[in-house]
Design an enzyme around this catalytic site. Structure first.
Site, mmCIF file in Angstrom:
data_model
loop_
_atom_site.group_PDB
_atom_site.id
_atom_site.type_symbol
_atom_site.label_atom_id
_atom_site.label_comp_id
_atom_site.label_asym_id
_atom_site.label_seq_id
_atom_site.Cartn_x
_atom_site.Cartn_y
_atom_site.Cartn_z
ATOM 1 N N LYS A 129 0.986 -1.217 0.083
ATOM 2 C CA LYS A 129 -0.145 -0.018 0.151
ATOM 3 C C LYS A 129 0.962 1.172 0.090
ATOM 4 O O LYS A 129 1.129 1.874 0.870
ATOM 5 C CB LYS A 129 -0.971 -0.151 1.165
ATOM 6 C CG LYS A 129 -2.126 0.767 0.988
ATOM 7 C CD LYS A 129 -3.108 0.182 0.000
ATOM 8 C CE LYS A 129 -4.231 1.196 -0.001
ATOM 9 N NZ LYS A 129 -5.082 0.595 -1.231
ATOM 10 N N SER A 147 -8.358 -0.357 -5.279
ATOM 11 C CA SER A 147 -8.584 -0.103 -4.016
ATOM 12 C C SER A 147 -10.292 0.052 -3.895
ATOM 13 O O SER A 147 -11.026 -1.011 -3.923
ATOM 14 C CB SER A 147 -8.044 1.337 -3.414
ATOM 15 O OG SER A 147 -7.810 0.954 -2.047
#
Length: 582
Positions: free
Chosen positions: A193, A385
């Site tokens: 991430k 996402s």
């Protein structure tokens, strides 16, 4: 406050008044043109369709009000794809002539358009592309990749083919923050991430480098294979050429990267002809607007474009907008309540955003399926996402090979400015009730207690995201965790791993709509946008006036007149964030 409201009221009133004035002027021109040319719908018996690939392309039908008034050309990607498919079977269309320098389309959009051009060429009609240059000081790799879809590529003698390869770079500002006494406190789930790395690192981490490296490899594989197939060249030869540009026009011709070196008039004369046999020119956008659309099975088209947030979607004067969960959720509910809607086509082009907003839309997708409505997702350039969160519960997910998808993870945090204020001689004082009352203040770091709550929150969100993705995609938890952890995938890689069901653009999405709806392969479909697209003057008034009650009343009173004029007008991070790569 009163003066501000009066000011906004006057701005809105003047904006709407000016729009009506411009509309009246345009109406006069529109009527004159139609009186001179009849109903404007008759098309020539022989014509070449033109397409300006440098013009703006929209993913939705939203228009730019100011561009509409100025006459600036723009295209809707879906409309162009449909028009090319219709033109392939239209005896009046003898070919397509496109111009290209630098296209604003992303890789997924280019692939969708390439597929449409290939289907047009399969009809036996020529599709010629002319470029003054495919580089000129910049990377022309993606533009050349798009150009190779055409049956013949012309390059101006002074131009070049900038087949320089692919390049990614990212700024890291941790050093600047350290100098200023600013501390970045961010946490994510998990190592891939990377959206927060620019604040916390001074360069690519091993995971970040691995992530981007695979992305570049997959894109390169797709581009090399596409160019090789289109140009009839061996893949090793294209792989050797890629990254060695820019190539002069003579070099590009010798390497069989282009077919002809010449100027636009020469390329146009080749496809359109000369003298009495010369074909008429018609812009592909105008052709699309004049096509008839037979009624068919009603399909709800819902768009989720841009950053995801709670509340209503907002659209600016440039025609672009964002992804408001309230607007999209209401669109799903309306589609479910419409008995005529057989299938919902959900177009997603989003890098992510709010976790709560994403979950709201995900729930509405599930509700639609439980109500008996099939849902097909078509992914654009991004479905990362939160963009993947809203899509993963559909019956079918279709991505372009180059779509950036996945990025299943979460992050949150803040910057701490206490030392920075000291450097400026500024002091703060505070009072609070509750241990965590000031946890999001930029003037103090997270306490151990606050940090523990953040970790609990992030762990919960990650578990919720991966758990729902596992159930939706029928993948076990261990497998899903390997695919998740914030990692991004191209659509091609996502297809291999099971995160999406198929590869393609609008045409493939409509094919899947027919399949899941139990329809014939050639069944006529009528796509109806949910919610109803906002009219240009509504966008203008909202952007300039702010949308107060008084302004909306004015707009409601004059809206019937604006409907009549429509043809003339036509001439700091706190909430947990599900975002894709940066």
């Amino acid at each position: 406050m009163i003066m501000r409201r009066i000011g906004r009221f006057l701005v809105a009133f003047l904006a709407v008044t000016g729009f009506v004035f411009l509309g009246l002027m345009g109406l006069g021109g529109w009527l004159a043109a139609h009186m001179a040319e009849g109903d404007g719908k008759k098309m020539a018996d022989r014509m070449v369709l033109t397409l300006d690939l440098d013009a703006p392309f929209r993913d939705t039908t939203r228009e730019n009000p100011l561009a509409m008034l100025s006459g600036e050309r723009s295209y809707g990607l879906r409309q162009v794809v449909e028009a090319l498919d219709r033109a392939a079977a239209d005896s009046r269309v003898s070919g397509v002539f496109a111009t290209l320098g630098h296209s604003p389309l992303g890789l997924a959009g280019r692939q969708d358009l390439r597929d449409a051009v290939a289907r047009f060429r399969a009809s036996g009609k020529p599709a010629v592309l002319f470029a003054e240059t495919l580089g000129e000081g910049g990377s022309g790799t993606l533009d050349y990749y798009l150009a190779t879809a055409f049956s013949q590529v012309w390059l101006q003698p002074s131009g070049d083919v900038g087949l320089t390869g692919l390049w990614v770079e990212s700024p890291f500002i941790k050093g600047t923050l350290d100098l200023l006494g600013i501390k970045a406190q961010f946490s994510g789930r998990h190592e891939y991430k990377s959206a927060i790395d620019m604040f916390t690192e001074t360069g690519f981490t091993p995971a970040h480098r691995e992530n981007l490296g695979r992305l570049l490899d997959s894109w390169s594989e797709q581009i090399v294979a596409g160019i090789a197939a289109a140009r009839g060249l061996p893949e090793p030869q294209v792989r050797e050429l890629m990254g060695k540009g820019p190539f002069l026009a003579s070099e590009a011709l010798a390497a069989r990267l282009v077919d002809k070196v010449g100027y636009r008039d020469e390329a146009w004369g080749m496809i359109a002809g000369i003298g009495k046999d010369k074909a008429e020119e018609m812009d592909l956008g105008d052709y699309a607007a004049r096509l008839d659309h037979p009624k068919g099975v009603k399909v709800a088209l819902i768009s989720g474009i841009g950053a995801i947030h709670r509340g209503e979607s907002h659209h600016g004067l440039d025609g672009d907008g964002d992804f408001g969960s309230q607007t999209v959720a209401e669109a799903f509910r309306d589609a479910v309540d419409d008995d005529a809607v057989k299938v919902i086509l959900f177009r997603v082009d989003s890098p992510g955003g709010s976790y709560i907003a994403s979950d709201t839309v995900h729930h509405e997708v599930e509700r639609a399926r439980k109500a008996g409505k099939k849902v097909v997702v078509s992914m654009g350039n991004y479905a990362a996402s939160g963009g993947y969160f809203v899509a993963m519960g559909a019956d079918r997910i279709i991505a372009a090979p180059g779509t950036i998808t996945g990025s299943i993870g979460v992050f949150t945090g803040k910057v701490v400015l206490d030392e920075f204020w000291k450097k400026l001689g500024i002091s703060w004082d505070e009072m609070h009730r509750g241990d965590n009352a000031g946890m999001w203040s930029a003037n103090q770091p997270f306490s151990s207690q606050a940090k523990a709550r953040i970790d609990t929150l992030l762990d919960h969100i990650y578990a919720d995201f991966t758990g729902k993705a596992s159930a939706a995609r029928n993948l076990d938890a261990a497998r899903m965790d390997k695919l998740a952890r914030g990692r991004i995938w191209t659509g091609a890689d996502a297809k291999q791993s099971g995160l999406v069901d198929g590869l393609g653009g609008w045409a493939e999405a409509l094919s899947q709509v027919r399949q899941v709806g139990g329809l014939k392969v050639d069944e006529t479909l009528t796509l109806v946008e949910f919610p109803r697209p906002r009219k240009p003057w509504q966008v203008l008034a909202e952007s300039l006036g702010g949308g107060s009650v008084a302004e909306r009343r004015i707009l409601a009173r004059i809206e019937p007149l604006l409907d009549v004029l429509a043809p003339a007008a036509g001439a700091q991070l706190r909430a947990p964030d599900l975002r894709g790569p940066r």
